[in-house]
Design a protein around this motif. Structure first.
Motif, mmCIF file in Angstrom:
data_model
loop_
_atom_site.group_PDB
_atom_site.id
_atom_site.type_symbol
_atom_site.label_atom_id
_atom_site.label_comp_id
_atom_site.label_asym_id
_atom_site.label_seq_id
_atom_site.Cartn_x
_atom_site.Cartn_y
_atom_site.Cartn_z
ATOM 1 N N ARG A 238 -7.633 -3.064 3.171
ATOM 2 C CA ARG A 238 -9.063 -4.366 3.820
ATOM 3 C C ARG A 238 -8.855 -4.879 2.504
ATOM 4 O O ARG A 238 -9.117 -6.479 2.870
ATOM 5 N N ASP A 239 -8.835 -5.279 0.971
ATOM 6 C CA ASP A 239 -9.779 -6.813 0.172
ATOM 7 C C ASP A 239 -8.246 -7.353 0.191
ATOM 8 O O ASP A 239 -8.551 -8.539 0.439
ATOM 9 N N PRO B 183 -4.526 8.039 -3.970
ATOM 10 C CA PRO B 183 -5.069 8.935 -1.896
ATOM 11 C C PRO B 183 -5.078 7.110 -1.369
ATOM 12 O O PRO B 183 -5.382 6.389 -1.138
ATOM 13 N N LEU B 184 -4.853 8.710 -0.241
ATOM 14 C CA LEU B 184 -5.179 6.971 0.817
ATOM 15 C C LEU B 184 -6.292 6.670 1.240
ATOM 16 O O LEU B 184 -6.477 5.056 1.295
ATOM 17 N N ALA B 185 -7.299 7.101 0.832
ATOM 18 C CA ALA B 185 -8.577 5.745 0.780
ATOM 19 C C ALA B 185 -8.567 4.871 0.475
ATOM 20 O O ALA B 185 -9.002 4.154 0.644
ATOM 21 N N ARG B 186 -8.145 5.244 -1.316
ATOM 22 C CA ARG B 186 -8.412 4.070 -2.287
ATOM 23 C C ARG B 186 -7.190 3.331 -1.482
ATOM 24 O O ARG B 186 -7.251 1.947 -1.609
ATOM 25 N N CYS B 187 -6.581 3.185 -0.693
ATOM 26 C CA CYS B 187 -4.888 2.693 -0.697
ATOM 27 C C CYS B 187 -6.124 2.071 0.066
ATOM 28 O O CYS B 187 -5.329 0.251 0.729
ATOM 29 N N GLU B 188 -6.293 2.269 1.819
ATOM 30 C CA GLU B 188 -7.458 1.441 2.715
ATOM 31 C C GLU B 188 -8.564 0.561 2.217
ATOM 32 O O GLU B 188 -7.727 -0.160 2.562
ATOM 33 N N CYS C 103 0.442 -1.187 0.399
ATOM 34 C CA CYS C 103 -0.154 0.164 -0.113
ATOM 35 C C CYS C 103 0.617 1.392 -0.280
ATOM 36 O O CYS C 103 0.338 2.675 -0.377
ATOM 37 N N HIS C 104 1.908 1.222 1.137
ATOM 38 C CA HIS C 104 2.997 2.206 0.394
ATOM 39 C C HIS C 104 3.884 2.710 -0.720
ATOM 40 O O HIS C 104 3.399 3.676 -1.021
#
Length: 417
Positions: A289-290, A280-285, A270-271
RNA sequence: GGAGGGAUGCCGGAGCGGUUAAUCGGGACGGACUGUAAAUCCGUUGGCCAGCGCCUACGGUGGUUCGAAUCCACCUCCCUCCA
């Protein structure tokens, strides 16, 4: 003021710290092109993809009309640094500095428009400055303030060597900002202290202090240390597509903490998405989760990340080819489509056979005969997929045969005249 | 300037007269497993040699000894305390 807001947003993107935002806004409001300083250490000219991300951001600033000023620290580079833990700071000759600087500029040119950059060598002003000027510079800072820098403080605390020259280094760097009248200086978060010193020094010389902007450091391929060429955990921005792809595939899924547990199971992946692809952070998060839920496979996540990055530095086509090649070689265990030809001098071959130790060495896969022997002993050497089992028995080789050493080293043999 | 401590293989770090090419850990490399991930397991890790074996190595130079990384002297560099 909408234009200023847009520009401000552009500048703030991806930063960890900006000192200070109001000052930056004030500078932008003047509507004049800003001078953005980018320092370069001439002893390590190779840039990796972590630098690439910052350069890409700078490119946008450049396209918005601002000036990037490169500073080659040739003055300091030529003095070298005999002390400290950073032994990788050898004394450099003038030509070495020149050559390294050129390499640097070439690499930076992959992303920035060099013709619109200003390139300066800091010897330019340090030669002028002289000993008296140097002392004056030194008088603007105190030891206590210098020891605010954590690595200095810890070295003092642990009785590690710390040369006076090293203490002077931030001042020298700060003086560069005076000399070029920098409006902004950028760097990794590890540079925060040095950048801040630049502000103080500029103030001391009666200039408006530069705004500093720091960016996150990229974690290296090992998932532990920061990415750095000298630690051998870096992806260079000039790496070939296949190499780049392969290296990116080798990152660990997560970063083990001290106990070997994974604090962030897929943190490294993710990093990289966030840092290198600017997700964007939200997409990384969401990706994280996935991955955690098993809806996404880490291998696939890495592969699309690797592809996107290869595409950034090379092309879509190259990225596609690299991905295909990777599958071919590692998933399907087929031969790479492209491997170096190695010509075997005919006098090493007798009756179509060659001493395996010599073969391995000649192809550059072992530095010593002993190493070659070990590789053979351990069953790591193959000719056309057949393991070379006996290091004493000559092996049959023909033009076009494939020598393989370990998992990833291949050569196509050419029998020379 | 004075007193004391240290320098070992890629790195960290044992050894303190012989059985030590040098315990161990990390790294690296090879093999198994696999997603060129992690974890795990096995093996290798000074040079030359098919092998027997030979050579070079424990900061540098000399010395003591049948024999030294280990003892002595001087030198170089680093650290600590005192001035």
């Amino acid at each position: 003021m909408a234009r200023v807001d847009d520009e401000l947003r552009l500048f703030l993107e991806g930063t960890i710290q900006v000192e200070s935002v109001p000052e930056l806004r004030a500078k932008l409001e003047r509507g004049k092109p800003l001078r953005i300083k980018l320092g370069c250490d001439p002893s390590a000219p190779d840039l990796h993809v972590g630098h690439g991300t910052v350069l890409r951001r700078l490119r946008r600033m450049q396209d918005a009309g601002h000036t990037i000023v490169f500073i080659v620290g040739d003055f300091t580079g030529m003095i070298g640094d005999p002390s400290g833990k950073s032994k990788t700071r050898p004394m450099l000759s003038e030509e070495q500095v020149k050559r390294n600087a050129q390499t640097y500029v070439d690499q930076v040119g992959l992303i920035l428009d060099v013709s619109r950059c200003e390139l300066r060598y800091n010897s330019e002003w340090f030669r002028e400055l002289g000993a008296a000027g140097m002392l004056e510079l030194a008088s603007h800072y105190t030891l206590a303030r210098m020891l605010e820098r954590e690595d200095f403080a810890s070295r003092v605390a642990t009785n590690s060597p710390l040369s006076i020259r090293e203490l002077l280094y931030p001042l020298v760097q700060g003086y560069d900002s005076v000399a070029i009248e920098a409006d902004i200086e950028v760097g990794g978060t590890d540079q925060t202290f040095n950048l801040l010193v630049g502000r103080d020094i500029q103030r001391a010389y009666g200039l408006e202090p530069q705004v500093i902007m720091t960016y996150p450091l990229l974690v290296g391929l090992d998932g532990k240390e920061k990415m750095s060429k000298s630690l051998g955990n870096a992806v260079g921005i000039t790496d070939e597509p296949n190499d780049m792809f392969g290296k990116l595939m080798s990152i660990p899924d997560g970063v083990p903490d001290g106990d070997g547990n994974l604090a962030h199971p897929f943190g490294v992946i993710c990093h990289y998405y966030q840092a290198l692809l600017e997700w964007p952070l939200a997409r990384c998060e969401e990706l994280e989760r996935d991955l955690e839920a098993g809806r996404a496979h880490p291998r696939d996540a890495k592969a699309s990340m690797a592809r996107a990055i290869v595409a950034q530095y090379h092309s879509e086509a190259a990225a596609e080819e690299a991905a295909a090649e990777f599958d071919r070689v590692f998933a399907e265990r087929q031969l790479p489509s492209d491997m170096p030809d190695v010509t075997i001098p005919a006098d090493l071959v007798t009756d179509g056979r060659i001493d395996p130790v010599r073969l391995v060495r000649h192809c550059g896969f072992a530095a010593t005969n002993g190493e070659a022997r070990r590789l053979i002993d351990q069953g790591g050497v193959r000719v056309n997929d057949a393991v070379v089992g006996d290091l004493a028995a000559p092996v049959a080789v023909a033009d076009g045969d494939i020598l393989r050493v370990g998992k990833r080293r291949f050569a196509r043999l050419r029998i020379g005249a």
